[in-house]
Motif scaffolding. Structure first.
Motif, PDB file in Angstrom:
ATOM      1  N   GLY A  19      -1.489  -1.509 -10.507  1.00  0.00           N
ATOM      2  CA  GLY A  19      -0.868  -2.053  -9.309  1.00  0.00           C
ATOM      3  C   GLY A  19      -1.920  -2.715  -8.438  1.00  0.00           C
ATOM      4  N   ALA A  20      -1.484  -3.678  -7.627  1.00  0.00           N
ATOM      5  CA  ALA A  20      -2.403  -4.380  -6.732  1.00  0.00           C
ATOM      6  C   ALA A  20      -1.670  -4.725  -5.442  1.00  0.00           C
ATOM      7  CB  ALA A  20      -2.936  -5.653  -7.401  1.00  0.00           C
ATOM      8  N   TRP A  21      -2.403  -4.697  -4.340  1.00  0.00           N
ATOM      9  CA  TRP A  21      -1.837  -4.962  -3.019  1.00  0.00           C
ATOM     10  C   TRP A  21      -2.837  -5.745  -2.196  1.00  0.00           C
ATOM     11  CZ3 TRP A  21      -1.870  -0.585  -5.758  1.00  0.00           C
ATOM     12  CH2 TRP A  21      -0.665   0.061  -6.003  1.00  0.00           C
ATOM     13  N   TRP A  25      -4.997  -3.638   7.247  1.00  0.00           N
ATOM     14  CA  TRP A  25      -5.319  -2.247   7.542  1.00  0.00           C
ATOM     15  C   TRP A  25      -5.043  -1.847   8.981  1.00  0.00           C
ATOM     16  CZ3 TRP A  25      -9.476  -1.375  10.861  1.00  0.00           C
ATOM     17  CH2 TRP A  25     -10.504  -2.313  10.893  1.00  0.00           C
ATOM     18  N   THR A  26      -4.827  -2.788   9.872  1.00  0.00           N
ATOM     19  CA  THR A  26      -4.482  -2.401  11.244  1.00  0.00           C
ATOM     20  C   THR A  26      -3.019  -2.005  11.367  1.00  0.00           C
ATOM     21  OG1 THR A  26      -4.140  -4.708  11.867  1.00  0.00           O
ATOM     22  CG2 THR A  26      -6.299  -3.771  12.327  1.00  0.00           C
ATOM     23  N   SER A  27      -2.138  -2.659  10.609  1.00  0.00           N
ATOM     24  CA  SER A  27      -0.705  -2.352  10.694  1.00  0.00           C
ATOM     25  C   SER A  27      -0.204  -1.505   9.527  1.00  0.00           C
ATOM     26  CB  SER A  27       0.106  -3.651  10.727  1.00  0.00           C
ATOM     27  OG  SER A  27       0.002  -4.325   9.478  1.00  0.00           O
ATOM     28  N   GLY A  28      -0.918  -1.523   8.409  1.00  0.00           N
ATOM     29  CA  GLY A  28      -0.467  -0.808   7.222  1.00  0.00           C
ATOM     30  C   GLY A  28       0.557  -1.560   6.401  1.00  0.00           C
ATOM     31  N   LEU A  29       0.786  -2.829   6.726  1.00  0.00           N
ATOM     32  CA  LEU A  29       1.781  -3.625   6.007  1.00  0.00           C
ATOM     33  C   LEU A  29       1.184  -4.286   4.771  1.00  0.00           C
ATOM     34  CD1 LEU A  29       3.612  -5.368   8.974  1.00  0.00           C
ATOM     35  CD2 LEU A  29       4.389  -3.416   7.619  1.00  0.00           C
ATOM     36  N   ALA A  30       1.970  -4.283   3.695  1.00  0.00           N
ATOM     37  CA  ALA A  30       1.581  -4.992   2.483  1.00  0.00           C
ATOM     38  C   ALA A  30       1.899  -6.466   2.675  1.00  0.00           C
ATOM     39  CB  ALA A  30       2.326  -4.441   1.283  1.00  0.00           C
ATOM     40  N   LEU A  31       0.897  -7.317   2.526  1.00  0.00           N
ATOM     41  CA  LEU A  31       1.090  -8.763   2.610  1.00  0.00           C
ATOM     42  C   LEU A  31       1.485  -9.338   1.261  1.00  0.00           C
ATOM     43  CD1 LEU A  31      -2.031  -9.573   4.814  1.00  0.00           C
ATOM     44  CD2 LEU A  31       0.314  -9.095   5.563  1.00  0.00           C
ATOM     45  N   GLY A  32       1.255  -8.558   0.208  1.00  0.00           N
ATOM     46  CA  GLY A  32       1.622  -8.942  -1.142  1.00  0.00           C
ATOM     47  C   GLY A  32       1.448  -7.753  -2.063  1.00  0.00           C
ATOM     48  N   THR A  33       2.242  -7.698  -3.124  1.00  0.00           N
ATOM     49  CA  THR A  33       2.160  -6.587  -4.077  1.00  0.00           C
ATOM     50  C   THR A  33       2.367  -7.113  -5.494  1.00  0.00           C
ATOM     51  OG1 THR A  33       4.527  -6.062  -4.020  1.00  0.00           O
ATOM     52  CG2 THR A  33       3.134  -4.970  -2.379  1.00  0.00           C
ATOM     53  N   ALA A  34       1.856  -6.349  -6.456  1.00  0.00           N
ATOM     54  CA  ALA A  34       2.073  -6.656  -7.870  1.00  0.00           C
ATOM     55  C   ALA A  34       1.980  -5.356  -8.652  1.00  0.00           C
ATOM     56  CB  ALA A  34       1.039  -7.658  -8.375  1.00  0.00           C
ATOM     57  N   GLY A  35       2.714  -5.272  -9.742  1.00  0.00           N
ATOM     58  CA  GLY A  35       2.641  -4.096 -10.606  1.00  0.00           C
ATOM     59  C   GLY A  35       3.394  -2.911 -10.055  1.00  0.00           C
ATOM     60  N   ASP A  36       2.924  -1.718 -10.422  1.00  0.00           N
ATOM     61  CA  ASP A  36       3.567  -0.468 -10.046  1.00  0.00           C
ATOM     62  C   ASP A  36       2.896   0.158  -8.831  1.00  0.00           C
ATOM     63  OD1 ASP A  36       5.313  -0.589 -12.262  1.00  0.00           O
ATOM     64  OD2 ASP A  36       3.787   0.304 -13.562  1.00  0.00           O
ATOM     65  N   SER A  37       3.535   1.198  -8.306  1.00  0.00           N
ATOM     66  CA  SER A  37       2.990   1.985  -7.206  1.00  0.00           C
ATOM     67  C   SER A  37       2.870   3.434  -7.667  1.00  0.00           C
ATOM     68  CB  SER A  37       3.919   1.902  -5.989  1.00  0.00           C
ATOM     69  OG  SER A  37       3.609   2.914  -5.062  1.00  0.00           O
ATOM     70  N   PRO A  38       1.793   4.120  -7.296  1.00  0.00           N
ATOM     71  CA  PRO A  38       1.658   5.518  -7.730  1.00  0.00           C
ATOM     72  C   PRO A  38       2.733   6.439  -7.159  1.00  0.00           C
ATOM     73  CG  PRO A  38      -0.190   4.886  -6.324  1.00  0.00           C
ATOM     74  CD  PRO A  38       0.630   3.663  -6.557  1.00  0.00           C
ATOM     75  N   VAL A  39       3.371   6.032  -6.061  1.00  0.00           N
ATOM     76  CA  VAL A  39       4.421   6.858  -5.462  1.00  0.00           C
ATOM     77  C   VAL A  39       5.794   6.205  -5.597  1.00  0.00           C
ATOM     78  CG1 VAL A  39       2.892   8.030  -3.849  1.00  0.00           C
ATOM     79  CG2 VAL A  39       3.987   5.899  -3.150  1.00  0.00           C
ATOM     80  N   GLY A  40       5.877   5.095  -6.317  1.00  0.00           N
ATOM     81  CA  GLY A  40       7.150   4.433  -6.540  1.00  0.00           C
ATOM     82  C   GLY A  40       7.580   3.475  -5.448  1.00  0.00           C
ATOM     83  N   ASP A  41       6.770   3.332  -4.408  1.00  0.00           N
ATOM     84  CA  ASP A  41       7.120   2.463  -3.286  1.00  0.00           C
ATOM     85  C   ASP A  41       5.867   1.742  -2.797  1.00  0.00           C
ATOM     86  OD1 ASP A  41       8.566   1.372  -1.059  1.00  0.00           O
ATOM     87  OD2 ASP A  41       7.765   2.987   0.183  1.00  0.00           O
TER      88      ASP A  41
END
Length: 139
Positions: A19-21, A25-41
């Protein structure tokens, strides 16, 4: 010069990438994602990784410039750019590499790569993430 999606796809081409994101880091928002997540989200993973990144970037013990300690909280204590280069978390099932990205605005984003422990190459991942972070175009 890759944009966010191209950068994450390139990160996912690394051996063992799960997975990649790209995370603010100031807001905790993902600006982009790819693949899987270790927690499913992906959003949960981004928020949790941002907590770790924020702690490393804001605590003087990790973010101080080399040499004699400067007065806490002074601007001359830190060089230009992100305060930390990267973080590595070694978990039983994989590696998490967080690479801070220098930007023209506030340098508050990082690339997060989740690697399989058995098939991932941690050294190669650090080198490639550094390269991606330097070439990433935001905006």
């Amino acid at each position: 010069m890759p944009g966010i999606d191209e950068c994450l796809l390139e990160a996912m081409s690394l051996p063992g990438a799960r997975g990649a994101w790209l995370v603010d880091w100031t807001s905790g928002l993902a600006l982009g994602t790819a693949g899987d997540s270790p927690v499913g989200d992906h959003e949960t993973t981004a928020a949790e990784a941002a907590e770790l990144a924020r702690a490393a970037a804001e605590y003087d013990s990790f973010a101080q410039a080399p040499g004699p300690p400067a007065a806490p909280g002074t601007a001359e204590a830190l060089p230009k750019g992100p305060p930390v280069e990267d973080l590595i978390v070694t978990a039983r099932g994989g590696y998490h590499v967080l690479r801070f990205v220098e930007t023209s605005f506030d340098s508050s984003v990082f690339l997060h790569l989740w690697l399989d422990r058995d098939t991932g190459n941690l050294a190669l991942a650090r080198i490639r993430l550094r390269d991606l972070a330097e070439r990433l175009v935001l905006g």
